[in-house]
Scaffold this active site. Structure first.
Site, PDB file in Angstrom:
ATOM      1  N   SER A 120      13.132  21.430 -17.966  1.00  0.00           N
ATOM      2  CA  SER A 120      11.844  22.002 -18.052  1.00  0.00           C
ATOM      3  C   SER A 120      12.175  23.414 -19.248  1.00  0.00           C
ATOM      4  CB  SER A 120      11.237  22.760 -17.047  1.00  0.00           C
ATOM      5  OG  SER A 120      10.410  23.691 -17.062  1.00  0.00           O
ATOM      6  N   HIS A 139       0.839  -1.307  -0.135  1.00  0.00           N
ATOM      7  CA  HIS A 139       0.047  -0.010   0.094  1.00  0.00           C
ATOM      8  C   HIS A 139       0.734   1.173   0.164  1.00  0.00           C
ATOM      9  CE1 HIS A 139      -3.479  -2.558   1.036  1.00  0.00           C
ATOM     10  NE2 HIS A 139      -2.590  -3.267   1.779  1.00  0.00           N
TER      11      HIS A 139
END
Lengths: 492, 492, 492, 492
Positions: C272, C151
């Site tokens: 970026s 999980h």
């Protein structure tokens, strides 16, 4: 009391209980989860990891659980239901031993595999039944000529037997795919525990062999994280359903007023709530729509697994009902298709009418020109194309215009030849046209009989494999139960 | 007795009964099917198509049917169950009037639309609740700065409020999509009968208005053949779930040990059967997997409809449970997400730690160079890129290497400038960096407050629309029941 | 001139030409279609079905076709392009022989299988490379302990090697699935012609063996109608991509600022356009999205085949680009993943920090209580659950609160025991906790080394199989080319 | 030089270049990206954020970029290609201004929306054309009676006009869905920059209005993270294609030898490479398969977005070609369907033959009994069911057995009635049966004419909306170009 959250977390929000519970689809897991608990407990006892007498009490309690147990959603899943039941019966001191050295994570992966392998064997058995039914119907129709279709247009003559055997070959591939998957399914994850095995000295191989597995999923992280074995099956069943949907589509088309080739047995049709004359091929329609449903199950499963970080995440829980659904769809579709194919009536007279459309033999006519006059196939194709156009424009059959063939040959090639009309009659004889197609896999009755024999032997091989798998499973279960009996005997 | 197959067909094969029955998913249709029968019967009475006293008996019998009726799969579907019940009560002479001038084909399309419109309104209401909760949480965190992520990497500073409002804008689009769909759902197919209307002088508009519809599906063939209205909804709900799955994913990520940004409320988490320390974001995981399930329902529905010739085919029946499933998934997911978002704790201290990573302000530094020295953005980007590389290689923050900026500028551009350190401090102040982003839709608290006001007003508009729809439906139902009461009064 | 429509049909509508043309994705078929024409012509010559000298001219013309041929969409597809080229060169009298006794229907099915089998071998080879790289990285990290996750929460300690080997086991299953598919792919449809074979005395086995096939698709209708062999591959590649997407997801997560476990090599990252500090794991992101693309290809393929009546329909043509796309995606994804895994840096120091979170050892503590004091696992789980809760509430580690263990035991069980602190230290020693997990498939270095050996031997077996397949294909092609050379020699 | 990676990262691995490049599907974005750069630069100039003369140089350079620019994959995407081109032309000092205050993230979202809105308008225009063609064909066939089908079985008589209009109503819904989507598409993300807007004082509204947008995507994180607007369109186009696939399927069925209802125009058919008689409805088949392709694009898109954390991730890039593909499929399918429907020949004589199957009127017969003798519908249904069974068993038509009706009524109800044969003739008159179906949406010519008028007016409304949208866009672009011209004039 909530034996899990206990001292750790407050109670679940009411609207979250059902949202995260797997109870609604855990029913098939009851039996395998009990068996896993039994096999694991035997191993714990044999390796001295639990007190022998405690372990035996647990085995007894497990045996007393009814297989039609009603599961309680507040206890999250089948695992906690069964553990809670044992604890309720024996108290936490004894019953609380159950989960030592294992986890829901390995247990659920194992239990799914156990249910799935049974489904596989059952589905293959039913697939074999359908293949046998198809072959049986073929035997009745070795010489029932029908138009072979491409693009749903009359193409060349084949026989009904030849056509139905095509489904037989496709279904056999479906059977083989499932047999291949079985190898990857029948491996035991038990012992992986939550993800990292355990520090206790457990014996994975013993548990695996008591449960009928052929081996282990080795890496413990892979063992609890993976469901590709199940998606592989859903995908194979999707292909199986796809093949059935094609047969179903043909039954729907063939049972229309316009085609009139088959009559669906009453037992697989329905009528209308308003139009009393209707006889609808609803079972075939449902096979068609169930195919879409299984596609949905496949894509849902793949989507669940995409980009899921290792190891176990609860998302996997939502994959399980997809497996059951896919298996049930395939199993029942094979059953109803088998019943329907057994009872379907083929309208031989209608087929006789349809093959009067001798356009079916245009290719034969072209082939004839190539062999008779050494005209190349492409030119012959063009000559017959022109002849066909003429026939269609005048609403005639090929036989009716074939007298002009010499003229067309001359127009297109300049060649002056005399086409003997009696030979043309032979070429345009549909029975002969079928019989000369003696190539392997072709429609001539001789070849179809050989094909049937081939498929029968393949079916036989598949059937034997199923029997062997089943008997291997049974031997393991016998061992499991003998061990329990022995321990109980000693223990009591 | 089978009132349908009766004299026409032999009984269904046992294995085909469940295969073609829709009973397992017809339960939501019980109430609307009764209402449709009522509205249709009122119309038949008013137009003199059935004997008044017979019609009134039918209305009484319909009213007495319990809404929790247990449906019998042997009677194929909810339609035949209800008709059979009325016939059982009144005999075939009177009860057999029920299906005059209508068919299961128009009836089921109408009933589905009635259930679906309720779901739409209910789902939008719950979506509104979640939006309100999000806005409420935003109000607490107008000034809680966090790293904004692209590619899951720290990009630029935003606030928690700004981030959560992104979900609000996306969810509003989901709401509007559903509102648009409502227009196409709330049209009545009744009167189309099997596919061709009827020779009887029925009044489609009267039936439509008694059932709360805004108009008719005009063409009767389209009316019984189409399910695009439903798939449109499943598709819109898929997008809604997709948006929820992204929020769920963030909750899962943010509640990891490594991110540590949120703590999931106990009520929406579970622990492990083996590892007592675990607190798993299982509700968020299930929202993620349910998204996959709804995708499966969507593709199954589209696949069912592909290439299906007009008009009604039983395949359509298998689409209906996809609708219910999709609606239930969306509805419950909105509910648990709302509960979870209400209770989730944001770890403000952890966010404070995270934004100490002042790489977040590299763009601001580049922007500063463009404005201060007229350096073009692309060159500035390059200069800061080099500075960043230096910082990373030396394990330093931007602030720690910013002193070298002049040197880097010179190296790359040849320009000799003196960068005032005190101005750089301002540029590298994350609070200021957030506050200067005053562009519409940006993170400055001023702009976020404006956004919240905007969304509140949008939510308000949507809420009012839901209320109007509901009240319009209620007015129709009142009329329907008044007519029944009036007739019963007259009739008795 | 249009050699096909010729005398039969008027020209296609301009907007329909591209709509029905397969040219845009026929490029991979050029080579196999030429080879099929060659093998078929050799057979026609050997069986005297075409004039020897004509046949030899055709073989020469076929050999002269460039493999980078630019296909013309007006000629519909690769088949007509190649036939037209030969006819253009040799005239229709000789070149028109080419299509005698075959059809585009069997030819395209055969050509697809030839391309596909090459892809399979290539993909498996690259999968093997990746497995080897993973094992290589494991060897460096046999003792690099990391938190094992369930999980996405810290669960129990494992090693990096153990974790990476989980992918190795999953990838091996992917390899085996493809190997199983190869059996169903490498069968020849040639000789099925349009659907019904031919009346000419052709030899399907000869053609098949010249083209390297292991056998025939027997039934001629099945041979031209079926594409399940291809969808099976797309489905297997979907599972492969699914597995890669999980690894990609972990790389994305692990390379975040927050996890900090890996650094993606520059060569597999981008920055970026605006934020110079960014280093984005774009290659891993694209593996993730490509997984979605292949899912789309799978569902498109299944949807195409659903309910398609036998035999050939043009719909099948739209399936072919899905195959190429799926194969290319899998192939390139394996390549970039291999490159990325070779270069990825594991941040061992960060892992050391993470495992200081000794909650990872809560299960070990519970196991200890069961073995030391005979407390049942479920009770031990509860005791440690309470201890964990206490630790979390006070912001402490397990080690820091473990002194209270005796007190907790008493509170919950009433049992008065004295837990020896020095033993607890051992239990809470993460290195020891890993080493005691000596169960098969577990994280102890001893067991991991055994696993690696096992996988290496499996990889070896798979590698040998690939080599055998390739050498078998090469032997067939040598035979084919020898026959051509021989004929040309004789013919010239 | 790589203007992006520059000083920050080493070069990409060769095999990764194409893997992460979007160049292969960026071509439609060239024009909008140029326009966005123009609008953004005008804004920067007007707000004094770049030097006027620099800005004007940029505008000039942007204008000089050819729209058929060949994109270089090494420059990653269209954005960097265009920026590089400008920089190459003007140098980095001037050209490097281009990306100030914006990012690829907002730019690509904006450009996609610009292309998409054009597609929407274009698709709706072509949908309108097809609707008009359908109505035109209806006008020819107001009184062409045909069997209406349910379950592909003859159900009740309708007219060809009535049947075709069903598609018209369905297509109109498709048009409305797209119109609804346009509202959510035509909103500008520009100004969101990477995700957090910018500290510069930009004007989002100005840029939006110069680009023809109706408003803003407000929240900047939502603006760069969301693609639901595009998936909504793919989903709407999937429904449109689904509807077309049903019409295509009917054309395929209807053009079979067995149905014989239509003849596909030569221009939309093909023949066989081997069977010269074949005329295959290949265009219709491709519409059918393209529907599957678009389904694949839909599920791929949804799968990409599932669980994707905010804000921008490169995964989104793989969604873009799905949009183009879906739009192109829908657009070309509408075009070819329109051409095909214009030219298709309806075989009126065949339809006359088919409706001789007077089983079509069984419901009318049952209705007659209810109105004539007050027999309940369910009993009447049963009586006619028995009559039908008798007819079928004896190979007769309904008309031929209708003389026995009185006898059947008595057998089943005990009622002795005398059914007047002349009235039965009327009931079994198919023309009358059509004409009495005067219910709204029914097949009577009176009602069909009303329906056509209704659809014409709806089409008209939709057409006007398209025109308004287009003219609004044009007004914006004029403003944009005027501003550029003005600046250039001033600047030069």
């Amino acid at each position: 009391m909530d034996i899990l959250r206990g001292e750790r977390l407050k109670g679940l929000a009411p609207e979250a209980i059902n949202f995260i519970s797997s109870i609604s689809h855990d029913e098939p897991l009851i039996k395998p989860v009990i068996m896993i608990n039994q096999a694991h407990m035997i191993m714990l006892i044999e390796y001295g990891l639990v007190k022998r007498e405690y372990g035996i009490e647990c085995l007894k309690a497990l045996e007393s659980i009814p297989l039609d147990l009603k599961l309680d959603p507040k206890l999250e899943d089948v695992h906690m239901n069964i553990e809670s039941l044992v604890i309720k019966k024996l108290g936490e001191e004894i019953g609380g031993q159950l989960n030592l050295g294992k986890s829901r994570n390995d247990q659920v992966a194992t239990a799914i595999r156990m249910v799935l392998r049974d489904y596989i064997l059952d589905i293959i058995s039913n697939l074999i039944k359908l293949c046998k039914t198809l072959i049986q119907r073929c035997e009745e129709h070795l010489e029932t000529i029908m138009p072979g279709y491409t693009h749903l247009q009359h193409a060349q003559p084949v026989t009904l037997a030849h056509h139905l055997l095509a489904y037989c070959e496709a279904l056999l591939r479906d059977g083989y795919r499932l047999r291949d998957s079985y190898k990857r399914i029948n491996l035991s994850p038990m012992g992986a525990a939550a993800l990292a095995t355990t520090g206790l000295n457990i014996d994975r191989n013993l548990v695996a062999s008591l449960l009928g597995f052929d081996g282990l999923i080795r890496n413990s992280i892979d063992a609890v994280s993976s469901r590709d074995f199940a998606v592989e099956v859903i995908s194979n069943l999707s292909l199986l359903m796809m093949n059935l949907s094609r047969l179903a589509e043909e039954l729907i088309l063939w049972s229309t007023y316009e085609f009139g080739i088959v009559e669906i047995p009453d037992e697989y049709a329905s009528t209308s709530s308003i139009m009393p004359q209707k006889k609808n091929a609803v079972v075939a329609e449902m096979i068609r729509s169930k195919t879409s449903i299984i596609y949905g199950d496949l894509i849902a499963s793949l989507s669940i697994l995409k980009s899921l970080p290792y190891s176990y995440n609860l998302d996997l829980q939502d994959l399980t009902p997809r497996i059951w659904n896919a298996c049930n769809i395939a199993l029942t579709s094979l059953m109803v298709m088998d019943g329907m194919m057994k009872g379907v009536k083929f309208n031989v007279n209608r087929l006789k009418d349809l093959i009067k459309n001798d356009m079916l033999l245009a290719t034969d006519l072209a082939d004839y020109l190539t062999q008779k006059f050494g005209i190349s196939f492409r030119i012959a194709h063009r000559i017959i194309g022109a002849l066909v156009r003429r026939a269609i424009e005048n609403g005639k059959t090929l036989s009716e215009v074939v007298g002009d063939l010499s003229k067309f040959i001359e127009e297109i090639t300049g060649l002056k030849v005399n086409v003997p009309i009696n030979e043309l009659k032979d070429v345009l004889n549909v029975e002969k046209a079928v019989e000369i197609r003696k190539v392997i896999g072709g429609p001539s009755s001789f070849e179809v009989i050989k094909m049937m024999d081939y498929y029968k032997s393949e079916i036989n091989g598949l059937e034997n494999w199923v029997l062997e798998c089943k008997s291997k499973l049974e031997r393991s279960f016998t061992l499991l139960h003998n061990k329990i009996a022995l321990l109980r005997g000693v223990g009591s």
